[in-house]
Design a protein around this motif. Structure first.
Motif, PDB file in Angstrom:
ATOM      1  N   SER A 136       8.549   9.066  -7.961  1.00 25.18           N
ATOM      2  CA  SER A 136       8.765   7.798  -8.648  1.00 25.18           C
ATOM      3  C   SER A 136       9.916   7.004  -8.048  1.00 25.18           C
ATOM      4  O   SER A 136      10.070   5.830  -8.345  1.00 25.18           O
ATOM      5  CB  SER A 136       9.020   8.048 -10.132  1.00 25.18           C
ATOM      6  OG  SER A 136      10.200   8.813 -10.284  1.00 25.18           O
ATOM      7  N   THR A 161      10.275   6.415  -4.797  1.00 24.15           N
ATOM      8  CA  THR A 161       9.852   5.842  -3.536  1.00 24.15           C
ATOM      9  C   THR A 161       9.409   4.407  -3.760  1.00 24.15           C
ATOM     10  O   THR A 161       8.524   4.152  -4.562  1.00 24.15           O
ATOM     11  CB  THR A 161       8.690   6.651  -2.924  1.00 24.15           C
ATOM     12  OG1 THR A 161       9.090   8.004  -2.798  1.00 24.15           O
ATOM     13  CG2 THR A 161       8.309   6.111  -1.570  1.00 24.15           C
ATOM     14  N   GLN A 220       7.425   1.208  -3.021  1.00 25.32           N
ATOM     15  CA  GLN A 220       6.122   0.967  -2.392  1.00 25.32           C
ATOM     16  C   GLN A 220       6.130  -0.339  -1.605  1.00 25.32           C
ATOM     17  O   GLN A 220       5.285  -1.193  -1.800  1.00 25.32           O
ATOM     18  CB  GLN A 220       5.033   0.940  -3.463  1.00 25.32           C
ATOM     19  CG  GLN A 220       4.941   2.191  -4.289  1.00 25.32           C
ATOM     20  CD  GLN A 220       4.576   3.412  -3.480  1.00 25.32           C
ATOM     21  OE1 GLN A 220       3.729   3.350  -2.603  1.00 25.32           O
ATOM     22  NE2 GLN A 220       5.206   4.526  -3.748  1.00 25.32           N
ATOM     23  N   ASP A 244       9.057   4.231   3.297  1.00 21.80           N
ATOM     24  CA  ASP A 244       8.076   5.317   3.248  1.00 21.80           C
ATOM     25  C   ASP A 244       6.936   5.041   2.280  1.00 21.80           C
ATOM     26  O   ASP A 244       5.767   5.276   2.589  1.00 21.80           O
ATOM     27  CB  ASP A 244       8.753   6.627   2.879  1.00 21.80           C
ATOM     28  CG  ASP A 244       9.664   7.139   3.972  1.00 21.80           C
ATOM     29  OD1 ASP A 244      10.539   7.963   3.654  1.00 21.80           O
ATOM     30  OD2 ASP A 244       9.506   6.727   5.130  1.00 21.80           O
ATOM     31  N   GLY A 245       7.259   4.555   1.102  1.00 21.33           N
ATOM     32  CA  GLY A 245       6.224   4.268   0.114  1.00 21.33           C
ATOM     33  C   GLY A 245       5.242   3.215   0.595  1.00 21.33           C
ATOM     34  O   GLY A 245       4.047   3.284   0.328  1.00 21.33           O
ATOM     35  N   TYR A 269       1.276   3.523   1.143  1.00 24.27           N
ATOM     36  CA  TYR A 269       0.404   2.515   0.555  1.00 24.27           C
ATOM     37  C   TYR A 269      -0.555   1.957   1.612  1.00 24.27           C
ATOM     38  O   TYR A 269      -1.761   1.846   1.367  1.00 24.27           O
ATOM     39  CB  TYR A 269       1.275   1.406  -0.046  1.00 24.27           C
ATOM     40  CG  TYR A 269       0.540   0.225  -0.594  1.00 24.27           C
ATOM     41  CD1 TYR A 269      -0.261   0.341  -1.722  1.00 24.27           C
ATOM     42  CD2 TYR A 269       0.666  -1.029  -0.006  1.00 24.27           C
ATOM     43  CE1 TYR A 269      -0.916  -0.763  -2.241  1.00 24.27           C
ATOM     44  CE2 TYR A 269       0.023  -2.127  -0.513  1.00 24.27           C
ATOM     45  CZ  TYR A 269      -0.768  -1.992  -1.634  1.00 24.27           C
ATOM     46  OH  TYR A 269      -1.417  -3.090  -2.138  1.00 24.27           O
TER      47      TYR A 269
END
Length: 124
Positions: A2, A4, A6, A11-12, A16
């Motif tokens: 949670s 990370t 997006q 990284d998120g 994605y």
């Protein structure tokens, strides 16, 4: 995780982008544009929050968020320009051959399509 964010290029955002291509079978150009627009919206919110927190004098906690937001906004706008110009060949995510073949029109190789290692190579 949670924690990370997006937003591309973090990284998120990379996760994605890869999921848009691999799970949703989206064309890499369309996935790049979608990823860039999402990241630009998130980064704009980050920058706005940083400005508001700075003006309210709640301390320097929003300053770092604003810097990260500016970084994300710059990188995502560059990604959007590259996708718009259809020039993602050298891109570290969208230029990869595995993503080019995964999104949309072509089929992925089955595991059985990988050539077996010869006995002499296995013994070496």
């Amino acid at each position: 995780d949670s924690t990370t964010l997006q937003a591309y290029p973090l990284d998120g955002g990379r996760i994605y982008a890869a999921s848009l291509i691999l799970l949703f079978k989206m064309n890499p150009i369309k996935a790049a544009k979608t990823t860039a627009i999402t990241a630009m919206l998130l980064s704009s919110g980050m920058i706005l929050y940083a400005i508001i927190s700075f003006l309210k004098s709640t301390g320097g906690s929003g300053l770092l968020l604003g810097v990260v937001g500016a970084f994300v906004l710059y990188n995502s706008s560059e990604l959007f320009k590259s996708a718009k110009n259809n020039s993602l060949e050298g891109h570290p995510i969208f230029g990869r051959e595995c993503y080019q073949n995964a999104g949309g029109n072509t089929t992925q190789n089955e595991i059985g399509d990988v050539p077996a290692q010869s006995d002499s190579a296995a013994m070496a």
